[in-house]
Design an enzyme around this catalytic site. Structure first.
Site, short mmCIF file in Angstrom:
data_model
loop_
_atom_site.label_atom_id
_atom_site.label_comp_id
_atom_site.label_asym_id
_atom_site.label_seq_id
_atom_site.Cartn_x
_atom_site.Cartn_y
_atom_site.Cartn_z
CG ASN A 34 -47.44 85.24 -3.62
OD1 ASN A 34 -48.50 85.02 -3.04
ND2 ASN A 34 -47.49 85.98 -4.66
NE ARG A 59 -49.17 89.58 -4.04
CZ ARG A 59 -50.13 88.99 -4.92
NH1 ARG A 59 -50.14 87.80 -5.14
NH2 ARG A 59 -51.13 89.78 -5.35
CG HIS A 76 -52.11 94.56 -8.86
ND1 HIS A 76 -53.26 94.97 -10.00
CD2 HIS A 76 -51.82 93.41 -8.90
CE1 HIS A 76 -53.58 93.84 -10.46
NE2 HIS A 76 -52.69 92.95 -9.88
NE ARG A 105 -59.53 88.66 -10.20
CZ ARG A 105 -58.32 89.12 -10.10
NH1 ARG A 105 -57.81 90.05 -10.17
NH2 ARG A 105 -57.66 88.14 -9.29
N GLY A 122 -47.41 91.45 -17.50
CA GLY A 122 -47.15 90.66 -18.74
C GLY A 122 -47.57 91.43 -19.84
CD GLU A 130 -46.28 92.37 -8.19
OE1 GLU A 130 -47.26 92.63 -7.42
OE2 GLU A 130 -46.32 91.65 -9.20
#
Length: 401
Positions: free
Chosen positions: A10, A87, A176, A237, A327, A381
């Protein structure tokens, strides 16, 4: 049986996360992070069967970092590597699934940079570095957006002039996707349900958060949009705000477009509401001690999350289960409880003892008797990327432990 070894990468603009996944083993053989790449402080940290390690790799770039990794990976995988999985955040409309990387795929990822100017260039750096270090290995791109390419047009189109969509790709893409796909399939497996004949609501909750409606193995709606800023409240965000907020803040505060964008992405969400932190663990502790900002941030987070899940239910023919992951989703019984309390009209109710048990990687059902299923399913993932990679490089696909 030794299984198959896949190196999962990633790439960030100044970092490189990695994990060596064997499809027959529950945990990565080695995983870690190269960070502050390109600077004198560049360093490599990793965890393997011997414990945690770190070393300085001053001024190393992505390719040099991978070269430093190579002997570590070879030591952890004496049988050799079968491939590399990457990714990639944004695939636009060009990719409806994972694919083997060739020059045309690299060109298509590069063409999508305007849709993900922070992420896709960094992902490309990781791909190009890996191609240089592992030129003889098949490499696969796994896109965050690909799973959501099954959204119907009425779910992904914005109510804006058609030319903006047709000429500039302005639409909802969602993110996601790898996590939503993994946990919904895993939930079906845990429940002995047919994934291709089931319907799920999923909530991926971390520093970035999104919800998804999944019907018969396909995403039918999701909360994130053109960018990962749309949707529910996140760590830093804002999630959904009035679309005219940029104009309002420019007029009232004199802020530039870049300043408003920075505040909404980096200074808002839990951090902005609480005035304290973007870490839910910190906020839960502070809220318990009476910190008003932390309490408000948690209440807004849970209410907005519940609203999003309720709206996602519009896409489902029935509800086979609500899944919490990420998480926060995997480790906060309090957030799960507060969120489900807002979803009474869906008939959802938790068993308090079961809810408290599901933390730190423990999967399970947490609903009360008579309630539709509510599950905690740890996401993976990296494993999903590894399985996608194996499915593309091997004719008979992959299985995992």
């Amino acid at each position: 049986m030794t299984g198959n070894n896949i190196l999962v990468i990633n790439g960030g603009s100044s970092s490189l996360k990695f994990a060596l996944i064997n499809d027959q083993e529950a945990n990565p053989r080695i995983s870690g992070l190269a960070e502050r790449l390109g600077s004198v402080e560049a360093g490599l940290s990793w965890k393997d069967s011997q414990g945690k390690h770190s070393k300085a790799i001053s001024k190393a770039g992505h390719q040099q970092a991978l070269a430093e990794l190579l002997p570590l990976v070879q030591n952890a995988a004496p049988e050799g590597l079968q491939g590399v999985g990457h990714r990639v955040v944004h695939g636009g409309e060009a990719f409806t699934g994972s694919c083997l990387i060739d020059n045309s795929v690299i060109d298509a990822i590069r063409a999508t940079i305007p849709l993900a100017p922070l992420h896709n260039p960094a992902n490309l750096m990781g791909i190009e570095a890996a191609l240089a270090v592992f030129p003889d290995l098949p490499q696969v791109a796994v896109f965050d957006t690909a799973f959501h390419q099954s959204l119907p047009d009425y779910a992904y189109r914005y109510a804006i002039p058609t030319s903006l969509y047709e000429q500039h790709g302005v639409r909802r893409y969602g993110f996601h996707g790898t996590s939503h796909r993994y946990v919904s399939a895993e939930a079906a497996r845990l429940m002995n349900a047919d994934y291709q004949q089931s319907s799920w609501l999923t909530a991926h909750l971390g520093n970035g958060c999104s919800t998804c409606a999944i019907v018969n193995g396909q995403s039918r709606d999701t909360s994130m949009g053109l960018t990962p800023l749309e949707g529910v409240v996140m760590g830093t965000r804002s999630g959904d705000v009035d679309p005219n907020l940029h104009s309002h803040l420019a007029n009232v505060m004199g802020w530039t477009l870049a300043e408003v964008t920075r505040v909404l992405n980096n200074e808002s969400g839990l951090k902005g509401l609480s005035g304290l932190s973007n870490d839910m663990r910190t906020l839960e502790e502070a809220a318990g001690e009476g910190h008003a900002g932390a309490q408000l941030a948690m209440e807004v987070f849970c209410y907005r999350l519940a609203k999003s899940l309720a709206s996602m239910a519009c896409a489902l023919p029935q509800l086979d289960g609500l899944i919490f992951t990420g998480g926060i989703g995997e480790n906060s019984p309090l957030i799960r409880s507060k969120t489900v309390a807002h979803l009474r009209l869906l008939g959802l109710q938790l068993d308090d003892a079961a809810n408290l048990r599901c933390i730190r990687g423990v999967a399970g059902e947490i609903q009360a008797s008579g309630s539709p299923r509510v599950l905690v399913v740890p996401t993976n993932e990296e494993l999903q990327i590894a399985l996608d990679t194996l499915n593309l490089i091997q004719p008979h696909g992959a299985a995992h432990a």
